[in-house]
Design a protein around this motif. Structure first.
Motif, PDB file in Angstrom:
ATOM      1  N   GLN A 209       0.814  -1.222   0.000  1.00 25.24           N
ATOM      2  CA  GLN A 209       0.000   0.000   0.000  1.00 25.24           C
ATOM      3  C   GLN A 209       0.847   1.271   0.000  1.00 25.24           C
ATOM      4  O   GLN A 209       0.310   2.377  -0.091  1.00 25.24           O
ATOM      5  CB  GLN A 209      -0.922   0.029   1.233  1.00 25.24           C
ATOM      6  CG  GLN A 209      -1.801  -1.196   1.404  1.00 25.24           C
ATOM      7  CD  GLN A 209      -2.621  -1.505   0.183  1.00 25.24           C
ATOM      8  OE1 GLN A 209      -3.405  -0.685  -0.289  1.00 25.24           O
ATOM      9  NE2 GLN A 209      -2.450  -2.716  -0.344  1.00 25.24           N
ATOM     10  N   ARG A 210       2.149   1.113   0.095  1.00 23.08           N
ATOM     11  CA  ARG A 210       3.019   2.289   0.142  1.00 23.08           C
ATOM     12  C   ARG A 210       2.839   3.129  -1.120  1.00 23.08           C
ATOM     13  O   ARG A 210       2.802   2.613  -2.230  1.00 23.08           O
ATOM     14  CB  ARG A 210       4.483   1.874   0.279  1.00 23.08           C
ATOM     15  CG  ARG A 210       4.777   1.202   1.623  1.00 23.08           C
ATOM     16  CD  ARG A 210       6.266   0.958   1.805  1.00 23.08           C
ATOM     17  NE  ARG A 210       6.532   0.203   3.021  1.00 23.08           N
ATOM     18  CZ  ARG A 210       6.588   0.728   4.243  1.00 23.08           C
ATOM     19  NH1 ARG A 210       6.396   2.031   4.392  1.00 23.08           N
ATOM     20  NH2 ARG A 210       6.828  -0.029   5.294  1.00 23.08           N
ATOM     21  N   GLY A 211       2.760   4.426  -0.912  1.00 24.31           N
ATOM     22  CA  GLY A 211       2.574   5.348  -2.028  1.00 24.31           C
ATOM     23  C   GLY A 211       1.121   5.690  -2.284  1.00 24.31           C
ATOM     24  O   GLY A 211       0.832   6.663  -2.989  1.00 24.31           O
ATOM     25  N   LEU A 212       0.197   4.918  -1.701  1.00 29.52           N
ATOM     26  CA  LEU A 212      -1.231   5.188  -1.922  1.00 29.52           C
ATOM     27  C   LEU A 212      -1.769   6.241  -0.963  1.00 29.52           C
ATOM     28  O   LEU A 212      -2.776   6.887  -1.251  1.00 29.52           O
ATOM     29  CB  LEU A 212      -2.038   3.894  -1.760  1.00 29.52           C
ATOM     30  CG  LEU A 212      -1.683   2.751  -2.715  1.00 29.52           C
ATOM     31  CD1 LEU A 212      -2.598   1.567  -2.476  1.00 29.52           C
ATOM     32  CD2 LEU A 212      -1.798   3.227  -4.169  1.00 29.52           C
ATOM     33  N   THR A 213      -1.113   6.390   0.185  1.00 27.82           N
ATOM     34  CA  THR A 213      -1.556   7.391   1.168  1.00 27.82           C
ATOM     35  C   THR A 213      -0.361   8.254   1.565  1.00 27.82           C
ATOM     36  O   THR A 213       0.466   7.843   2.376  1.00 27.82           O
ATOM     37  CB  THR A 213      -2.140   6.708   2.417  1.00 27.82           C
ATOM     38  OG1 THR A 213      -1.170   5.790   2.937  1.00 27.82           O
ATOM     39  CG2 THR A 213      -3.412   5.970   2.086  1.00 27.82           C
ATOM     40  N   PRO A 214      -0.235   9.447   0.994  1.00 26.46           N
ATOM     41  CA  PRO A 214       0.919  10.298   1.293  1.00 26.46           C
ATOM     42  C   PRO A 214       0.944  10.713   2.761  1.00 26.46           C
ATOM     43  O   PRO A 214      -0.091  10.798   3.426  1.00 26.46           O
ATOM     44  CB  PRO A 214       0.708  11.507   0.370  1.00 26.46           C
ATOM     45  CG  PRO A 214      -0.755  11.521   0.077  1.00 26.46           C
ATOM     46  CD  PRO A 214      -1.183  10.092   0.072  1.00 26.46           C
ATOM     47  N   SER A 215       2.154  10.961   3.261  1.00 32.96           N
ATOM     48  CA  SER A 215       2.330  11.381   4.652  1.00 32.96           C
ATOM     49  C   SER A 215       3.340  12.514   4.713  1.00 32.96           C
ATOM     50  O   SER A 215       4.289  12.570   3.920  1.00 32.96           O
ATOM     51  CB  SER A 215       2.826  10.209   5.496  1.00 32.96           C
ATOM     52  OG  SER A 215       3.240  10.648   6.768  1.00 32.96           O
ATOM     53  N   SER A 216       3.140  13.398   5.678  1.00 32.00           N
ATOM     54  CA  SER A 216       4.093  14.498   5.858  1.00 32.00           C
ATOM     55  C   SER A 216       5.317  14.052   6.640  1.00 32.00           C
ATOM     56  O   SER A 216       6.273  14.802   6.781  1.00 32.00           O
ATOM     57  CB  SER A 216       3.411  15.652   6.611  1.00 32.00           C
ATOM     58  OG  SER A 216       3.115  15.247   7.941  1.00 32.00           O
ATOM     59  N   GLY A 217       5.301  12.833   7.169  1.00 36.98           N
ATOM     60  CA  GLY A 217       6.422  12.346   7.983  1.00 36.98           C
ATOM     61  C   GLY A 217       6.070  12.418   9.451  1.00 36.98           C
ATOM     62  O   GLY A 217       6.006  11.403  10.134  1.00 36.98           O
ATOM     63  N   ASP A 218       5.848  13.628   9.953  1.00 36.32           N
ATOM     64  CA  ASP A 218       5.485  13.785  11.362  1.00 36.32           C
ATOM     65  C   ASP A 218       4.186  13.057  11.680  1.00 36.32           C
ATOM     66  O   ASP A 218       3.971  12.635  12.820  1.00 36.32           O
ATOM     67  CB  ASP A 218       5.341  15.264  11.711  1.00 36.32           C
ATOM     68  CG  ASP A 218       6.678  15.998  11.713  1.00 36.32           C
ATOM     69  OD1 ASP A 218       7.718  15.313  11.801  1.00 36.32           O
ATOM     70  OD2 ASP A 218       6.677  17.228  11.616  1.00 36.32           O
TER      71      ASP A 218
END
Length: 256
Positions: A209-218
């Motif tokens: 699922q990586r890349g399907l839900t972006p994250s800001s990191g924090d």
């Protein structure tokens, strides 16, 4: 023809000449072929080791989830006792450790209050004692949930083979949110009946699922409340507990 003797030189030949002739004959014989060497590990086997594939030798051991933070007194033990309350009845072992553990210390009062508020037996929470994260704990774990990205990096540096089974807890929840229970169960069913193989299949599906839900990191970290206000403890728990619900859901999907 000059007669020969089994254990001595033929008539007219000294024993020294007889010995030298035997040595020369032995030296002229072809050398035996070298013993076959073990074949190098296949690419698939090497990849399996890197990805942390389940170890068949541990088939009889219970599934194990390890939670990790810094001091092992606030975030990871809270995650441990909350997950244990839900998953231990399914035969899943849950424990915790710290990258810089305050060894022997228990959970501070605000963390104990949060655990009790979530329905955890106060005696279970009060029994916790912090311990260091060591390699045998990582080697034993089927799923490693860290409280922040720094802990995830620490784990992977300690044991690169655990890369694909290590997530921050909020990262896991973010990835899991795009994986339906039906798809998780289908992945588990395709892996067979072994609980360890079924969970590993679900973790591969989570990684996909990586890349399907972006994250800001924090957004993938749980704030550290140590030595901070009760409001910060409450905020930390508010970041942690919804993520644990997703962990529980997918572990149940893998096992049921």
């Amino acid at each position: 023809m000059t007669p020969q003797h089994e254990d001595g030189p033929p008539t007219g030949m000294s024993r020294r000449e007889w010995r030298e002739m035997q040595e020369a004959a032995a030296a002229a014989e072809p050398s035996p072929p070298p013993a076959p060497q073990s074949a190098p590990p296949s690419e698939a086997a090497s990849l399996a080791a890197l990805l942390g594939a389940p170890d068949a030798r541990d088939a009889a051991a219970p599934l194990t989830i390890l939670t990790v933070c810094t001091g092992n007194i606030c975030r990871s033990p809270l995650a441990e006792v909350l997950l244990r309350a839900e998953l231990e009845p399914l035969g899943v072992r849950v424990h915790s450790a710290g990258t810089h553990a305050l060894v022997g210390h228990g959970m501070p009062e605000p963390a104990l209050e949060l655990a009790a508020r979530e329905g955890v037996d106060p005696e279970v929470a009060a029994a916790h004692q912090a311990r260091y994260l060591v390699e045998p704990l990582l080697e034993d774990a089927d799923l490693i949930l860290t409280m922040a990205r720094e802990h995830r990096s620490h784990v992977v540096k300690m044991m690169p083979s655990r890369l694909r089974r290590t997530f921050t807890v909020r990262e896991f929840a973010r990835l899991a949110s795009t994986l339906s229970s039906a798809d998780a169960r289908a992945a588990a069913d395709a892996a067979g009946a072994s609980p360890r193989e079924r969970l590993a299949a679900v973790l591969r599906a989570v990684n996909d699922q990586r890349g399907l839900t972006p994250s800001s990191g924090d957004d993938d970290d749980v704030i550290d409340p140590y030595r901070r206000s009760r409001e910060t403890y409450a905020r930390s728990a508010a970041e942690l507990t919804p993520a644990l619900v997703e962990v529980e859901r997918l572990v149940r999907d893998a096992l049921m």
